[in-house]
Write an enzyme that holds these catalytic residues in place. Structure first.
Site, PDB file in Angstrom:
ATOM      1  N   GLU A   1      -9.907  -2.327   5.135  1.00 47.03           N
ATOM      2  CA  GLU A   1     -10.392  -1.935   6.656  1.00 47.03           C
ATOM      3  C   GLU A   1     -11.544  -2.683   6.878  1.00 47.03           C
ATOM      4  O   GLU A   1     -12.281  -3.021   6.096  1.00 47.03           O
ATOM      5  CB  GLU A   1     -10.747  -0.252   6.541  1.00 47.03           C
ATOM      6  CG  GLU A   1      -9.553   0.810   6.361  1.00 47.03           C
ATOM      7  CD  GLU A   1      -8.743   0.898   7.682  1.00 47.03           C
ATOM      8  OE1 GLU A   1      -8.424  -0.242   8.386  1.00 47.03           O
ATOM      9  OE2 GLU A   1      -8.241   1.811   7.910  1.00 47.03           O
TER      10      GLU A   1
ATOM     11  N   ASN B   1      -7.371  -2.811  14.544  1.00 45.74           N
ATOM     12  CA  ASN B   1      -8.751  -3.095  14.038  1.00 45.74           C
ATOM     13  C   ASN B   1      -8.923  -4.154  13.348  1.00 45.74           C
ATOM     14  O   ASN B   1      -9.992  -4.502  12.628  1.00 45.74           O
ATOM     15  CB  ASN B   1      -9.156  -1.809  13.273  1.00 45.74           C
ATOM     16  CG  ASN B   1      -8.522  -1.547  12.220  1.00 45.74           C
ATOM     17  OD1 ASN B   1      -7.755  -2.097  11.609  1.00 45.74           O
ATOM     18  ND2 ASN B   1      -9.097  -0.553  11.436  1.00 45.74           N
TER      19      ASN B   1
ATOM     20  N   ASP C   1       0.869  -1.194  -0.139  1.00 46.96           N
ATOM     21  CA  ASP C   1       0.096  -0.035   0.108  1.00 46.96           C
ATOM     22  C   ASP C   1       0.800   1.080  -0.080  1.00 46.96           C
ATOM     23  O   ASP C   1       2.091   1.171   0.195  1.00 46.96           O
ATOM     24  CB  ASP C   1      -0.934   0.065   1.106  1.00 46.96           C
ATOM     25  CG  ASP C   1      -0.397  -0.490   2.606  1.00 46.96           C
ATOM     26  OD1 ASP C   1       1.015  -0.279   2.705  1.00 46.96           O
ATOM     27  OD2 ASP C   1      -1.044  -0.875   3.372  1.00 46.96           O
TER      28      ASP C   1
ATOM     29  N   HIS D   1      -7.116  -4.797  10.425  1.00 48.23           N
ATOM     30  CA  HIS D   1      -7.075  -4.594   8.887  1.00 48.23           C
ATOM     31  C   HIS D   1      -5.864  -5.286   8.510  1.00 48.23           C
ATOM     32  O   HIS D   1      -4.704  -5.648   9.203  1.00 48.23           O
ATOM     33  CB  HIS D   1      -6.988  -3.180   8.408  1.00 48.23           C
ATOM     34  CG  HIS D   1      -5.652  -2.266   8.878  1.00 48.23           C
ATOM     35  ND1 HIS D   1      -5.860  -1.103   8.902  1.00 48.23           N
ATOM     36  CD2 HIS D   1      -4.633  -2.849   9.202  1.00 48.23           C
ATOM     37  CE1 HIS D   1      -4.623  -0.527   9.443  1.00 48.23           C
ATOM     38  NE2 HIS D   1      -3.938  -1.487   9.450  1.00 48.23           N
TER      39      HIS D   1
HETATM   40  P1  PGA Z   1       2.316  -1.494  12.936  1.00 52.34           P
HETATM   41  O1  PGA Z   1       1.224  -1.541  11.818  1.00 52.34           O
HETATM   42  O2  PGA Z   1       3.212  -2.770  12.117  1.00 52.34           O
HETATM   43  O3  PGA Z   1       2.903  -0.335  12.766  1.00 52.34           O
HETATM   44  O4  PGA Z   1       1.592  -2.099  13.959  1.00 52.34           O
HETATM   45  C1  PGA Z   1       0.439  -2.887  11.337  1.00 52.34           C
HETATM   46  C2  PGA Z   1      -0.707  -2.572  10.239  1.00 52.34           C
HETATM   47  O5  PGA Z   1      -1.356  -1.621  10.699  1.00 52.34           O
HETATM   48  O6  PGA Z   1      -1.029  -3.063   9.340  1.00 52.34           O
END
Ligand code: PGA
Length: 241
Positions: free
Chosen positions: A143, A136, A67, A138
């Site tokens: 999302e 959450n 992304d 995702h």
């Molecule tokens: P993080 O993010 O590794 O910074 O916890 C993971 C994500 O949001 O997919």
């Protein structure tokens, strides 16, 4: 889904690196699926270390990232292109023209999303994909929602994700509200998926990921359908049995 619980972040990073190491050794022109965020940084450190010790050669490796924020310039220090350059690409002998990240400045987003999926197919598909997991649930920026997208697309980030991303910005008003992300279909095409989770903030999402239930409100839970997934998490993320 295979689950490996380790003691801490360093061990998690080393376990993930072993898998990537094997793939690169076996197939020097492999396609790595990469992710940003805090969680894969230890993996990238291990891979850069292996390169420095002369154990890994990235000269033929290709990469695709999950992304990118939208809109954002690749030279913006908050962009995922910038992140990948500093955390991995500039530290190994990869040819940058073999590294691919969605175009955060595209004037025709629908077209560039379609082209991104075609590019991944042209490369022969992803051999191993690393994923983090959002608080959450995702994956990439897919999302929680009643419906999930198969293909690469532009998406609005949820408030929860904007809050989580705010730790990387000076103030919350500058956190991007949109991003281009590979869809669930694109992620599922990877031959192998390594999902990493560290810290108690991820405990609820990890519990749902291994719940034996599929729920589009926890996009990661769909990974339970993939034939070759390993979840590597530390004790804090795993919680109690
Ligand atoms: P993080 O993010 O590794 O910074 O916890 C993971 C994500 O949001 O997919």
């Amino acid at each position: 889904m295979e689950i490996k619980v380790v003691e801490n972040f360093d061990m998690l990073s080393r376990e993930a690196a072993k898998i990537f190491y094997e793939v690169i050794k076996k197939k020097p022109d492999c396609v790595l699926g990469l992710a940003t965020g805090e969680t894969p940084v230890g993996l990238y450190d291990c891979l850069a270390g292996a390169y420095e010790r002369g154990e890994l050669d990235f000269s033929r490796v290709r990469t695709v990232n999950l992304d990118e924020y939208y809109p954002i310039s690749p030279s913006d220090p908050q962009s995922y292109r910038y992140f990948m350059n500093t955390k991995l690409f500039d530290r190994v002998n990869i040819d940058k023209s073999n590294t691919h990240i969605p175009d955060g400045l595209s004037a025709d987003v629908d077209k560039s999303c379609e082209e991104y999926d075609m590019l991944i197919d042209r490369l022969g598909g992803v051999d191993v994909q690393v994923l983090g997991i959002g608080r959450n649930g995702h994956i990439g920026f897919n999302e929680p929602s009643d419906t999930l997208q198969l293909c690469t697309h532009l998406t609005d980030l949820t408030e929860d994700t904007v809050n989580a991303n705010a730790r990387f910005f000076d103030d919350e008003s500058s956190v991007p509200r949109k991003a281009i992300t590979m869809g669930l279909g694109g992620i599922f095409k990877a031959r192998k998926i390594v999902i990493l989770a560290s810290g108690d903030k991820k405990r609820e999402a990890v519990a749902k990921l291994r719940s034996n239930k599929l729920d589009t409100q926890t996009p990661a839970s769909l990974l339970q359908l993939h034939p070759d997934v390993i979840l590597i998490c530390d004790r804090d993320a795993y919680g109690e049995d």
